[in-house]
Design a protein around this motif. Structure first.
Motif, PDB file in Angstrom:
ATOM      1  N   VAL A  38      38.461  48.199  18.229  1.00 12.03           N
ATOM      2  CA  VAL A  38      38.428  46.797  17.829  1.00 12.03           C
ATOM      3  C   VAL A  38      39.833  46.257  17.731  1.00 12.03           C
ATOM      4  N   ALA A  39      40.808  46.900  16.824  1.00 13.62           N
ATOM      5  CA  ALA A  39      42.010  46.310  16.605  1.00 13.62           C
ATOM      6  C   ALA A  39      42.836  46.294  17.968  1.00 13.62           C
ATOM      7  N   LEU A  40      42.624  47.472  18.800  1.00 12.59           N
ATOM      8  CA  LEU A  40      43.408  47.266  19.987  1.00 12.59           C
ATOM      9  C   LEU A  40      42.842  45.931  20.764  1.00 12.59           C
ATOM     10  N   VAL A  41      41.752  45.726  20.962  1.00 10.39           N
ATOM     11  CA  VAL A  41      41.014  44.650  21.828  1.00 10.39           C
ATOM     12  C   VAL A  41      41.477  43.253  21.243  1.00 10.39           C
ATOM     13  N   GLN A  94      57.432  40.366  22.408  1.00 10.42           N
ATOM     14  CA  GLN A  94      58.004  41.815  22.038  1.00 10.42           C
ATOM     15  C   GLN A  94      57.590  42.006  20.457  1.00 10.42           C
ATOM     16  N   GLN A  95      57.591  40.964  19.487  1.00  8.34           N
ATOM     17  CA  GLN A  95      57.249  41.015  18.235  1.00  8.34           C
ATOM     18  C   GLN A  95      55.612  41.125  18.074  1.00  8.34           C
ATOM     19  N   GLN A  96      54.861  40.643  19.039  1.00  5.57           N
ATOM     20  CA  GLN A  96      53.613  40.880  18.955  1.00  5.57           C
ATOM     21  C   GLN A  96      53.157  42.177  19.034  1.00  5.57           C
ATOM     22  N   LEU A  97      53.905  43.193  19.817  1.00  6.27           N
ATOM     23  CA  LEU A  97      53.484  44.570  20.161  1.00  6.27           C
ATOM     24  C   LEU A  97      53.418  45.293  18.461  1.00  6.27           C
ATOM     25  N   SER A  98      53.998  44.718  17.499  1.00  6.54           N
ATOM     26  CA  SER A  98      53.741  45.221  16.246  1.00  6.54           C
ATOM     27  C   SER A  98      52.132  45.263  15.530  1.00  6.54           C
ATOM     28  N   HIS A  99      51.488  44.313  16.296  1.00  7.19           N
ATOM     29  CA  HIS A  99      50.053  43.998  15.850  1.00  7.19           C
ATOM     30  C   HIS A  99      49.055  45.206  16.515  1.00  7.19           C
ATOM     31  N   TYR A 100      49.583  45.943  17.308  1.00  2.50           N
ATOM     32  CA  TYR A 100      48.645  47.056  17.889  1.00  2.50           C
ATOM     33  C   TYR A 100      48.629  48.157  16.855  1.00  2.50           C
ATOM     34  N   PRO A 101      47.394  48.761  16.873  1.00  2.53           N
ATOM     35  CA  PRO A 101      47.162  50.152  16.015  1.00  2.53           C
ATOM     36  C   PRO A 101      48.226  51.183  16.487  1.00  2.53           C
ATOM     37  N   SER A 102      48.741  51.977  15.244  1.00  6.50           N
ATOM     38  CA  SER A 102      49.472  52.834  15.542  1.00  6.50           C
ATOM     39  C   SER A 102      49.277  53.908  16.450  1.00  6.50           C
TER      40      SER A 102
END
Length: 122
Positions: A38-41, A94-102
């Protein structure tokens, strides 16, 4: 934050971004722990909405592997590598990429259409 893995180690996305071509298709495979789907989507949705506002963007579609797997594929069409490069390299993106799950791993790759007689056009 999402981790990057080249789909083709011999020619990773970083090298592809230097080529002048278009129109192009980005194929991006994601894997993620099942609990983080869900976090990925949600992270992908935020990226897609931002990308839709960028010059050269044409369309995108997210696909999920059938069955119980947690693999996703994004297919995005762009006018050119230059347009995609400008959007992808933008510090805001590029900053938004930090919102993906680890647990998320992405494997982006750029493609061009190929003309095959009696099958498809370029």
């Amino acid at each position: 934050m999402v981790s990057f893995k080249p789909l083709d180690p011999e020619f990773p996305i970083e090298r592809q971004l230097g080529i002048d071509a278009g129109p192009i298709v980005l194929v991006n495979l994601f894997t993620v722990d099942p609990v983080n789907q869900v976090a990925l989507v949600e992270a992908w949705k935020n990226d897609a909405q931002w990308m839709k506002m960028q010059p050269g963007y044409i369309s995108t579609q997210l696909h999920k592997a059938i069955g119980d797997g947690s693999m996703y594929m994004n297919y995005a069409v762009w006018d050119s590598v230059a347009d995609f490069r400008a959007a992808f390299s933008n510090p805001e993106f590029q900053q938004q990429l930090s919102h993906y799950p680890s647990s998320a791993v992405t494997a982006p790759h750029l493609f061009e259409k190929v003309a095959v007689p009696n099958c498809c056009t370029a």
